[in-house]
Motif scaffolding. Structure first.
Motif, PDB file in Angstrom:
ATOM      1  N   VAL A 257       0.836  -1.201   0.000  1.00 60.07           N
ATOM      2  CA  VAL A 257       0.000   0.000   0.000  1.00 60.07           C
ATOM      3  C   VAL A 257       0.874   1.255   0.000  1.00 60.07           C
ATOM      4  O   VAL A 257       0.658   2.194  -0.776  1.00 60.07           O
ATOM      5  N   ILE A 258       1.888   1.264   0.847  1.00 58.31           N
ATOM      6  CA  ILE A 258       2.776   2.419   0.942  1.00 58.31           C
ATOM      7  C   ILE A 258       3.553   2.618  -0.360  1.00 58.31           C
ATOM      8  O   ILE A 258       3.689   3.747  -0.854  1.00 58.31           O
ATOM      9  N   LEU A 259       4.052   1.532  -0.940  1.00 64.09           N
ATOM     10  CA  LEU A 259       4.792   1.653  -2.197  1.00 64.09           C
ATOM     11  C   LEU A 259       3.893   2.163  -3.316  1.00 64.09           C
ATOM     12  O   LEU A 259       4.329   2.972  -4.151  1.00 64.09           O
ATOM     13  N   SER A 260       2.654   1.701  -3.344  1.00 67.32           N
ATOM     14  CA  SER A 260       1.726   2.172  -4.380  1.00 67.32           C
ATOM     15  C   SER A 260       1.447   3.660  -4.233  1.00 67.32           C
ATOM     16  O   SER A 260       1.346   4.391  -5.229  1.00 67.32           O
ATOM     17  N   ILE A 261       1.342   4.128  -2.986  1.00 67.40           N
ATOM     18  CA  ILE A 261       1.127   5.559  -2.760  1.00 67.40           C
ATOM     19  C   ILE A 261       2.323   6.362  -3.262  1.00 67.40           C
ATOM     20  O   ILE A 261       2.175   7.383  -3.944  1.00 67.40           O
ATOM     21  N   GLY A 262       3.533   5.912  -2.925  1.00 68.13           N
ATOM     22  CA  GLY A 262       4.726   6.609  -3.396  1.00 68.13           C
ATOM     23  C   GLY A 262       4.839   6.624  -4.906  1.00 68.13           C
ATOM     24  O   GLY A 262       5.246   7.629  -5.501  1.00 68.13           O
ATOM     25  N   TYR A 263       4.446   5.514  -5.533  1.00 71.60           N
ATOM     26  CA  TYR A 263       4.503   5.437  -6.987  1.00 71.60           C
ATOM     27  C   TYR A 263       3.466   6.364  -7.624  1.00 71.60           C
ATOM     28  O   TYR A 263       3.748   7.059  -8.615  1.00 71.60           O
ATOM     29  N   GLN A 264       2.262   6.402  -7.061  1.00 71.61           N
ATOM     30  CA  GLN A 264       1.210   7.267  -7.592  1.00 71.61           C
ATOM     31  C   GLN A 264       1.564   8.746  -7.417  1.00 71.61           C
ATOM     32  O   GLN A 264       1.234   9.568  -8.277  1.00 71.61           O
ATOM     33  N   LEU A 265       2.236   9.067  -6.305  1.00 75.66           N
ATOM     34  CA  LEU A 265       2.621  10.462  -6.069  1.00 75.66           C
ATOM     35  C   LEU A 265       3.839  10.876  -6.889  1.00 75.66           C
ATOM     36  O   LEU A 265       4.169  12.068  -6.931  1.00 75.66           O
ATOM     37  N   GLY A 266       4.512   9.923  -7.526  1.00 75.08           N
ATOM     38  CA  GLY A 266       5.699  10.243  -8.299  1.00 75.08           C
ATOM     39  C   GLY A 266       6.950  10.391  -7.462  1.00 75.08           C
ATOM     40  O   GLY A 266       7.973  10.889  -7.953  1.00 75.08           O
ATOM     41  N   VAL A 267       6.904   9.944  -6.196  1.00 72.92           N
ATOM     42  CA  VAL A 267       8.078  10.043  -5.331  1.00 72.92           C
ATOM     43  C   VAL A 267       9.150   9.049  -5.767  1.00 72.92           C
ATOM     44  O   VAL A 267      10.345   9.336  -5.678  1.00 72.92           O
ATOM     45  N   ILE A 268       8.731   7.871  -6.234  1.00 68.99           N
ATOM     46  CA  ILE A 268       9.671   6.857  -6.691  1.00 68.99           C
ATOM     47  C   ILE A 268       9.350   6.497  -8.136  1.00 68.99           C
ATOM     48  O   ILE A 268       8.205   6.613  -8.581  1.00 68.99           O
ATOM     49  N   SER A 269      10.366   6.062  -8.840  1.00 66.57           N
ATOM     50  CA  SER A 269      10.211   5.673 -10.239  1.00 66.57           C
ATOM     51  C   SER A 269       9.705   4.242 -10.331  1.00 66.57           C
ATOM     52  O   SER A 269       9.626   3.510  -9.337  1.00 66.57           O
ATOM     53  N   SER A 270       9.393   3.833 -11.550  1.00 65.32           N
ATOM     54  CA  SER A 270       8.945   2.458 -11.770  1.00 65.32           C
ATOM     55  C   SER A 270      10.030   1.458 -11.388  1.00 65.32           C
ATOM     56  O   SER A 270       9.742   0.388 -10.848  1.00 65.32           O
ATOM     57  N   LEU A 271      11.291   1.807 -11.625  1.00 70.98           N
ATOM     58  CA  LEU A 271      12.392   0.915 -11.269  1.00 70.98           C
ATOM     59  C   LEU A 271      12.514   0.760  -9.763  1.00 70.98           C
ATOM     60  O   LEU A 271      12.624  -0.364  -9.245  1.00 70.98           O
ATOM     61  N   VAL A 272      12.507   1.869  -9.033  1.00 75.33           N
ATOM     62  CA  VAL A 272      12.604   1.799  -7.569  1.00 75.33           C
ATOM     63  C   VAL A 272      11.403   1.062  -6.994  1.00 75.33           C
ATOM     64  O   VAL A 272      11.525   0.268  -6.051  1.00 75.33           O
ATOM     65  N   TYR A 273      10.226   1.313  -7.560  1.00 70.08           N
ATOM     66  CA  TYR A 273       9.020   0.606  -7.124  1.00 70.08           C
ATOM     67  C   TYR A 273       9.214  -0.905  -7.281  1.00 70.08           C
ATOM     68  O   TYR A 273       8.904  -1.685  -6.370  1.00 70.08           O
ATOM     69  N   SER A 274       9.741  -1.329  -8.418  1.00 69.39           N
ATOM     70  CA  SER A 274       9.954  -2.754  -8.666  1.00 69.39           C
ATOM     71  C   SER A 274      10.991  -3.338  -7.703  1.00 69.39           C
ATOM     72  O   SER A 274      10.813  -4.440  -7.179  1.00 69.39           O
ATOM     73  N   LEU A 275      12.066  -2.600  -7.449  1.00 77.68           N
ATOM     74  CA  LEU A 275      13.093  -3.068  -6.508  1.00 77.68           C
ATOM     75  C   LEU A 275      12.511  -3.264  -5.113  1.00 77.68           C
ATOM     76  O   LEU A 275      12.787  -4.271  -4.440  1.00 77.68           O
ATOM     77  N   LEU A 276      11.700  -2.317  -4.669  1.00 80.14           N
ATOM     78  CA  LEU A 276      11.133  -2.392  -3.328  1.00 80.14           C
ATOM     79  C   LEU A 276      10.056  -3.465  -3.219  1.00 80.14           C
ATOM     80  O   LEU A 276       9.876  -4.079  -2.158  1.00 80.14           O
ATOM     81  N   VAL A 277       9.314  -3.710  -4.304  1.00 77.34           N
ATOM     82  CA  VAL A 277       8.319  -4.782  -4.277  1.00 77.34           C
ATOM     83  C   VAL A 277       9.008  -6.143  -4.177  1.00 77.34           C
ATOM     84  O   VAL A 277       8.539  -7.036  -3.458  1.00 77.34           O
ATOM     85  N   VAL A 278      10.113  -6.325  -4.883  1.00 80.23           N
ATOM     86  CA  VAL A 278      10.865  -7.577  -4.768  1.00 80.23           C
ATOM     87  C   VAL A 278      11.331  -7.764  -3.329  1.00 80.23           C
ATOM     88  O   VAL A 278      11.233  -8.868  -2.759  1.00 80.23           O
ATOM     89  N   MET A 279      11.837  -6.696  -2.698  1.00 73.55           N
ATOM     90  CA  MET A 279      12.229  -6.765  -1.293  1.00 73.55           C
ATOM     91  C   MET A 279      11.040  -7.164  -0.421  1.00 73.55           C
ATOM     92  O   MET A 279      11.163  -7.981   0.508  1.00 73.55           O
ATOM     93  N   THR A 280       9.866  -6.605  -0.708  1.00 79.05           N
ATOM     94  CA  THR A 280       8.665  -6.910   0.066  1.00 79.05           C
ATOM     95  C   THR A 280       8.288  -8.380  -0.051  1.00 79.05           C
ATOM     96  O   THR A 280       7.983  -9.040   0.953  1.00 79.05           O
ATOM     97  N   LEU A 281       8.299  -8.900  -1.260  1.00 76.86           N
ATOM     98  CA  LEU A 281       7.935 -10.301  -1.471  1.00 76.86           C
ATOM     99  C   LEU A 281       8.904 -11.239  -0.763  1.00 76.86           C
ATOM    100  O   LEU A 281       8.487 -12.210  -0.117  1.00 76.86           O
ATOM    101  N   ILE A 282      10.195 -10.956  -0.848  1.00 72.58           N
ATOM    102  CA  ILE A 282      11.184 -11.835  -0.223  1.00 72.58           C
ATOM    103  C   ILE A 282      11.066 -11.797   1.296  1.00 72.58           C
ATOM    104  O   ILE A 282      11.046 -12.845   1.961  1.00 72.58           O
ATOM    105  N   SER A 283      10.979 -10.591   1.870  1.00 72.29           N
ATOM    106  CA  SER A 283      10.896 -10.479   3.329  1.00 72.29           C
ATOM    107  C   SER A 283       9.612 -11.094   3.869  1.00 72.29           C
ATOM    108  O   SER A 283       9.606 -11.652   4.976  1.00 72.29           O
ATOM    109  N   THR A 284       8.525 -11.029   3.111  1.00 74.23           N
ATOM    110  CA  THR A 284       7.271 -11.647   3.544  1.00 74.23           C
ATOM    111  C   THR A 284       7.339 -13.160   3.440  1.00 74.23           C
ATOM    112  O   THR A 284       6.895 -13.883   4.337  1.00 74.23           O
ATOM    113  N   ALA A 285       7.907 -13.659   2.335  1.00 76.87           N
ATOM    114  CA  ALA A 285       7.992 -15.103   2.122  1.00 76.87           C
ATOM    115  C   ALA A 285       8.930 -15.777   3.117  1.00 76.87           C
ATOM    116  O   ALA A 285       8.767 -16.966   3.429  1.00 76.87           O
ATOM    117  N   VAL A 286       9.898 -15.050   3.634  1.00 75.32           N
ATOM    118  CA  VAL A 286      10.880 -15.634   4.552  1.00 75.32           C
ATOM    119  C   VAL A 286      10.302 -15.845   5.952  1.00 75.32           C
ATOM    120  O   VAL A 286      10.796 -16.686   6.718  1.00 75.32           O
TER     121      VAL A 286
END
Length: 419
Positions: free
Chosen positions: A354-383
């Motif tokens: 939710v937080i990453l989507s807000i940052g992406y919608q506001l233009g605070v982070i780019s599509s690349l940074v958004y993708s990097l942080l989502v990968v981090m989210t998936l890994i930390s959750t799966a672990v």
């Protein structure tokens, strides 16, 4: 739309069978249907499925599901448990926020020159990265605890309380980020913060007493659910609209409306269950949409970007896990529980997305940074779940030090009073 819902359900069920939260499967469904896979294998099929006119519809429905979900998070926040465990929770949650946020801000220094969007100031970018590093997913954490039978244990209660306190802090920091990103100049930011405080007071001392009176109607003439449900849904949407007009994200209004909603009133509980069904239907659309926005193809074969992906993941997990476990040890909790608590607090999941989507919608982070942080989210959750099992095996046969009850917490009363 049927394809999206079907894929989300199938992927979510597969992840549950593997002992993982369904949200991971829903995001993976979006990744498979998006530009990362389907767009590369068959660009024409992707364009045919996700036409231009579908994007606004999908976004609107997913945002409605998100708003309903955030109301439920606020409604299910156990305020009594927060008070009972406040001393230990303050220590653990503050440590679990401070160190990862500091690590994120330091990591943002080299990231800003490489990945920041034009026009985004460093303070906004760095603060957002710090918030993204420090979040714990309260709902996913609750599901993990329930699945493992830990939700009724002292460790589970302390983990939920610490996550709730930490999420409140993270939401406040995110509100500051949205205010800084949406307006220029410190005066406007102060106005936004002041209006947010006024809105909280209105909700706490104006709306809540009114809701209590409605819920506690005369027993001989109970309020029907059919009358409470429109009031509930209207209140969620109006609260979201108010915070949006103030200058912060609509989810804050929905969350606060859920937090001030009176509990244990039959008509309110019945209406909330109806709203839970709406959220359950629409929320997967939000996570599939999050997956559709992930551009793993941007990482490509560039080893530097993959190194950054691994670095962000490692820093986020080590800082969060280490800080939470160390704080638990300072509070007198034994090593098995302290490490388990750190693993639980490292679970990011829904809240992080939710937080990453807000940052992406506001233009605070780019599509690349958004993708990097989502990968981090998936890994930390799966672990999270495998880490708990591994800790249990390592300390099998050892008698762990018990989690201290609230009245025996070793944290000073100053911290509890501040909370």
């Amino acid at each position: 739309m049927p394809l999206i819902l079907l894929c989300a359900q199938l992927a979510g069920r597969c992840c549950r069978r593997l002992g993982q939260p369904a949200v991971i499967g829903e995001i993976l469904a979006g990744i498979l249907l998006g530009p990362s896979l389907l767009g590369r294998l068959s660009p024409g099929t992707e364009r045919w499925l996700f036409t231009a006119h579908l994007a606004p519809v999908l976004d609107t429905l997913s945002q409605l599901g998100l708003v309903a979900f955030m109301f439920l998070i606020g409604y299910e926040l156990d305020l009594g448990q927060l008070r009972r465990h406040r001393s230990s929770a303050v220590l653990i949650s503050h440590a679990g926020i401070a160190l990862p946020a500091l690590a994120g801000i330091l990591l943002a220094v080299p990231m800003y020159t490489r990945f920041a969007e034009p026009g985004v100031g460093f303070p906004v970018f760095a603060l957002f990265i710090g918030v993204a590093m420090s979040v714990t997913a309260f709902p996913v954490l609750a599901r993990v605890l329930t699945d493992r039978g830990l939700d009724r244990t002292p460790l589970g209660a302390l983990a939920l309380t610490s996550a709730a306190v930490g999420d409140v802090i993270a939401w406040c920091l995110l509100a500051l980020v949205t205010a800084l990103a949406g307006h220029h100049g410190p005066a406007r930011v102060l106005v936004t913060i002041g209006l947010s405080g006024a809105f909280f007071l209105v909700m706490r001392y104006g709306v809540r007493p009114l809701l209590v009176r409605v819920g506690r109607a005369d027993a001989s003439r109970p309020v029907p659910v059919a009358a409470v449900l429109p009031l509930l849904l209207g209140g969620v949407l109006l609260s979201s609209y108010a915070t949006d007009r103030i200058g912060v994200h609509p989810i804050f209004g929905a969350f606060l409306f859920g937090a001030v909603m009176p509990r244990n009133l039959p008509p309110v509980n019945a209406a909330v269950e109806h709203l839970r069904g709406v959220a359950g239907l629409l929320l997967p659309l939000f996570f599939v949409s999050a997956g559709l926005n992930i551009r793993l193809d941007l990482l490509g074969s560039d080893p530097t970007r993959w190194v950054w992906c691994l670095l962000i993941t490692a820093v986020a997990m080590l800082a969060k896990w280490g800080a939470s476990s160390a704080a638990a040890r300072v509070d007198g909790i034994g090593w098995p529980q302290a490490l388990s608590l750190g693993a639980l607090m490292n679970c990011r999941g829904l809240t992080e997305l939710v937080i990453l989507s807000i940052g992406y919608q506001l233009g605070v982070i780019s599509s690349l940074v958004y993708s990097l942080l989502v990968v981090m989210t998936l890994i930390s959750t799966a672990v999270t779940a495998p880490a708990l099992s591994g800790i249990a095996r390592v300390f099998a046969g050892r008698r762990p030090a018990p989690v201290p009850p609230p009245e025996l917490a070793t944290v000073s009363s100053t911290s509890g009073t501040a909370f």
